[in-house]
Design an enzyme around this catalytic site. Structure first.
Site, PDB file in Angstrom:
ATOM      1  CG  ASP A  42       2.695  -6.763  -6.085  1.00 57.39           C
ATOM      2  OD1 ASP A  42       2.108  -6.377  -5.056  1.00 57.39           O
ATOM      3  OD2 ASP A  42       2.202  -7.571  -6.894  1.00 57.39           O
ATOM      4  CD  GLU A  50      -2.874  -1.100   0.030  1.00 54.40           C
ATOM      5  OE1 GLU A  50      -3.205  -0.005  -0.461  1.00 54.40           O
ATOM      6  OE2 GLU A  50      -3.236  -2.188  -0.463  1.00 54.40           O
TER       7      GLU A  50
HETATM    8 ZN   LIG Z   1      -2.522  -2.473  -4.669  1.00 55.28          ZN
END
Ligand SMILES: [Zn+2]
Length: 438
Positions: free
Chosen positions: A385, A289
Site C-alpha cells: 500500500d 501489486e
Molecule cells: Zn496485496
C-alpha cells in the site's frame, strides 16, 4: 520392598495422547475465535462505522456483516467435518483398513502405494464435495456472488481432477521412489525434487494450466494499457503481457494478480475488476501489486514455504522409521518396522502410509503458527500500500480498496483478535488509516 517398577514410556500411546489433545485444543481455539468474530460483527451491524458513513450504505454494511457471519459459521461446520474425517482416517482405523485391503489385493509394491494415495484423495474429495456444493450454490448464491451453473461446476470438477492427476502423479511417483531407493537421506532428494517441480509448475501455469479454466484476452483498452505500461516502466517491471480474465463466468468477486515468473510473467485483471474501477483506481491497484514485487514478497513467501517444507521432510525422514509414528496414529506398519530382527526381504514399504499420515497430522500442529504467517502477510500488504501511495495516488487506492471491500462484502468491523489470528489482509479501516486517509 515392594518391587513395583515404573511403567515403561510408551511412545505410541504418548503420540496418541498428544495428537488427541492438540486436536482438541485447536478445535476449542477455532470455536472460540469464531464465536468472538460472530459476536463482534453482530454487535456492530446496526450502523455503519462513523469514518465510513459517507462512503458505505447501511445495506452494504449489513450485507458484509451477514456474509461474514455466514462464512464463519460455515467454516465451523467444515472444521467439524475435517476433524471427524481426520479421526476416521487415524485413530478410528480408516487408513489402516484401506491400506490392509489394498495390500491383500495388490501386494506391497508401487501400485499398492499409488492406489493407497489415490483412494485416500478420492474418499476425502467425495466427503468434502457436498460442502463445496453448498458453499457455491447456497452461500455464494444467496449473497449474489455465484455465477456458476451446475454444468460449469461439474466441468471444473472433471478438469481439475484430471489436471491434478497429470500434475500430481509424476511428483508422487518420484517422491515414493526416492523414499524407497535413496537411503536415509531420501528426504533431501525428495525436497529438492519437490522444489524444482513446484517452480516448474508455477512457470508453466499461465500458459498450460490456467487457460483450461479461464479465457485470457489481451487488454484491449488502449488508454488504460498506456497508463499501466507507463506505470510499470516507472517501477522497473517487465511483464510479457496484460491480460483480462473472464472471472465473471464463475464469481462476482474481483481481483488482479501477477502470475508466472521469468519469461512467462504476466499481469492479469479480472473482467469484474475492470467493470468496477476507474482507470486511475486500476492504476493504484496495479501499483499495489507492483509493491509486492518491489519488496520481493513473492520470493520471501516462497523461501518461507520451501524452508518449512524442508523441515517437514527432515522430520518425516525420521518419523517414517519409527514404529510408534504409525501405531500411535491407528495404523499398523509393515512387519519390518515392528520386528526389526526380520530380514529385509520381508520388508514392505510404508512410504505412502508415512506420507499420508504426515500430511494428515501436521496441520493440527501447524495451525498454531497461523498468527505468525497472517502477521507477516498483513505487513506485506501495508508495505505494498505504501509503495502504491508513492507510485500512484493514495486517494485512488483508498477509493479502489473501499469498492473492493464492499464488492467482496468484507466487513469493516471484524473482531481484532480474529483479525490478528487469521486475516492475511488488514481490514479496510487499518489500511486507510496507514495511508493517512481515515
Ligand atoms: Zn496485496
Amino acid at each position: 520392598m515392594n518391587a513395583v517398577s515404573a511403567p515403561a514410556f510408551n511412545p505410541s500411546l504418548a503420540l496418541t495422547l498428544v495428537f488427541a489433545a492438540t486436536l482438541l485444543l485447536g478445535l476449542a481455539l477455532k470455536f472460540w475465535l469464531a464465536t468472538r468474530q460472530v459476536r463482534h460483527v453482530a454487535q456492530h451491524r446496526a450502523s455503519v462505522p462513523a469514518a465510513f458513513a459517507h462512503t458505505l450504505s447501511l445495506a452494504a454494511h449489513q450485507k458484509a456483516a451477514d456474509y461474514t457471519v455466514t462464512k464463519v459459521r460455515f467454516g465451523l461446520l467444515e472444521t467439524a467435518v475435517g476433524a471427524a474425517l481426520l479421526l476416521g482416517w487415524t485413530l478410528l482405523g480408516g487408513l489402516d483398513t484401506l491400506n490392509q485391503a489394498l495390500l491383500a489385493w495388490l501386494g506391497g509394491g508401487m501400485p499398492q502405494q499409488l492406489a493407497l494415495i489415490a483412494g485416500f484423495v478420492l474418499i476425502g474429495g467425495l466427503i468434502e464435495l457436498p460442502l463445496t456444493l453448498y458453499q457455491t450454490f447456497v452461500i455464494e448464491q444467496r449473497f449474489g456472488f455465484n455465477k456458476m451453473t451446475l454444468k460449469l461446476w461439474l466441468g471444473d470438477l472433471v478438469k481439475s481432477t484430471l489436471m491434478g492427476m497429470v500434475i500430481g502423479l509424476p511428483i508422487v511417483v518420484l517422491i515414493l521412489w526416492l523414499m524407497g531407493a535413496a537411503g536415509s537421506t531420501w528426504w533431501i532428494w525428495a525436497w529438492s525434487a519437490l522444489v524444482a517441480y513446484s517452480l516448474f509448475v508455477m512457470w508453466i501455469a499461465p500458459v498450460f494450466i490456467m487457460p483450461f479454466f479461464n479465457k485470457f484476452t489481451p487488454l484491449a483498452d488502449e488508454i488504460l494499457k498506456t497508463r499501466i505500461t507507463t506505470l510499470m516502466q516507472r517501477c522497473g517491471f517487465s511483464a510479457k503481457g496484460l491480460f483480462v480474465m473472464d472471472g465473471s463466468r464463475r464469481s462476482a468477486h474481483a481481483n488482479a494478480f501477477f502470475t508466472g515468473f521469468g519469461t512467462n510473467k504476466r499481469v492479469v485483471f479480472f473482467d469484474t475488476l475492470l467493470a468496477k474501477l476507474s482507470h486511475s483506481e486500476m492504476e493504484a491497484v496495479l501499483a499495489h501489486e507492483l509493491g509486492h514485487f518491489k519488496h520481493h514478497h513473492i520470493l520471501k513467501r516462497l523461501a518461507i514455504s520451501f524452508s518449512i517444507s524442508l523441515a517437514g521432510f527432515a522430520l518425516l525422514g525420521w518419523l517414517a522409521q519409527q514404529a510408534w509414528f504409525y501405531t500411535g496414529l491407528g495404523v499398523t506398519p509393515s512387519l519390518q518396522l515392528l520386528v526389526p530382527a526380520l530380514d529385509a526381504s520381508q520388508a514392505m514399504p510404508n512410504d505412502a502410509l508415512a506420507l499420508l499420515l504426515f500430511m494428515l497430522v501436521v496441520p493440527i500442529f501447524s495451525f498454531f503458527i497461523t498468527p505468525l504467517l497472517s502477521l507477516s502477510s498483513r505487513q506485506h500488504e501495508f508495505e505494498a500500500d505504501a509503495y502504491a501511495a508513492q507510485q500512484a495516488d493514495a486517494h485512488d487506492l483508498s477509493r479502489a480498496l473501499l469498492k473492493l471491500y464492499e464488492d467482496n462484502a468484507s466487513t469493516l468491523t471484524p473482531d481484532p483478535l480474529y483479525v490478528a489470528f487469521y486475516y492475511s489482509h488488514p481490514p479496510a479501516s487499518q489500511r486507510l488509516a496507514r495511508l493517512g486517509l481515515a
